[in-house]
Scaffold this motif. Structure first.
Motif, PDB file in Angstrom:
ATOM      1  N   HIS A  42     -22.585  69.395  56.522  1.00  0.00           N
ATOM      2  CA  HIS A  42     -21.612  69.459  55.444  1.00  0.00           C
ATOM      3  C   HIS A  42     -21.895  70.633  54.818  1.00  0.00           C
ATOM      4  O   HIS A  42     -22.209  70.862  53.528  1.00  0.00           O
ATOM      5  CB  HIS A  42     -21.873  68.526  54.585  1.00  0.00           C
ATOM      6  N   VAL A  58     -21.644  73.957  52.688  1.00  0.00           N
ATOM      7  CA  VAL A  58     -20.494  74.345  51.785  1.00  0.00           C
ATOM      8  C   VAL A  58     -20.658  75.891  51.379  1.00  0.00           C
ATOM      9  O   VAL A  58     -21.846  76.078  50.660  1.00  0.00           O
ATOM     10  CB  VAL A  58     -20.441  73.334  50.510  1.00  0.00           C
ATOM     11  N   PHE A 108     -16.248  73.804  47.386  1.00  0.00           N
ATOM     12  CA  PHE A 108     -16.594  72.490  47.454  1.00  0.00           C
ATOM     13  C   PHE A 108     -14.965  72.149  46.791  1.00  0.00           C
ATOM     14  O   PHE A 108     -14.705  72.327  45.766  1.00  0.00           O
ATOM     15  CB  PHE A 108     -17.690  72.038  46.594  1.00  0.00           C
ATOM     16  N   ASP A 119     -22.086  69.934  43.892  1.00  0.00           N
ATOM     17  CA  ASP A 119     -21.530  70.714  45.053  1.00  0.00           C
ATOM     18  C   ASP A 119     -21.711  69.750  46.505  1.00  0.00           C
ATOM     19  O   ASP A 119     -21.521  70.406  47.467  1.00  0.00           O
ATOM     20  CB  ASP A 119     -22.391  71.826  44.818  1.00  0.00           C
ATOM     21  N   SER A 120     -21.539  68.613  46.272  1.00  0.00           N
ATOM     22  CA  SER A 120     -21.436  67.866  47.302  1.00  0.00           C
ATOM     23  C   SER A 120     -20.999  66.317  46.861  1.00  0.00           C
ATOM     24  O   SER A 120     -21.192  65.967  45.952  1.00  0.00           O
ATOM     25  CB  SER A 120     -22.768  67.549  48.122  1.00  0.00           C
ATOM     26  N   GLU A 140     -22.282  63.611  47.894  1.00  0.00           N
ATOM     27  CA  GLU A 140     -23.374  62.751  47.667  1.00  0.00           C
ATOM     28  C   GLU A 140     -23.758  62.940  46.194  1.00  0.00           C
ATOM     29  O   GLU A 140     -24.111  61.816  45.657  1.00  0.00           O
ATOM     30  CB  GLU A 140     -24.748  63.422  48.705  1.00  0.00           C
TER      31      GLU A 140
END
Length: 85
Positions: free
Chosen positions: A19, A21, A26, A45-46, A48
């Motif tokens: 993943h 980015v 994002f 920024d994810s 998660e």
């Protein structure tokens, strides 16, 4: 030349799994820029990191409206991730 093609395919699959980015991309195409800037300001920024927040916490960010929130929930559901309770 063939070795370069094989290497490129291998690298692209690694990036997809991890993943990776690129800065500023994002949720590009998922929510509008004001919502992305709001998340970026909070260093989210994810998906998660986004899942560490509750819906109410994200909704309170300046730039996150009803439409952005709905799109975030749909996008997270598609990736089997949800907000914290």
């Amino acid at each position: 030349m063939i070795n370069l093609l094989i290497m490129a395919k291998c690298l692209s699959s690694i990036c997809a799994v991890n993943h990776v980015v690129v800065q500023g991309t994002f949720l590009q195409g998922v929510v509008a820029m004001p919502a992305r800037r709001a998340l970026q300001k909070e260093k989210i920024d994810s998906l998660e990191k986004l899942s560490d927040y509750s819906e109410d916490e994200i909704r309170q960010l300046h730039g996150i409206g009803k439409n952005a929130m709905e799109r975030l929930k749909i996008h997270m559901r598609e990736h089997q991730i949800s907000f914290r309770n």
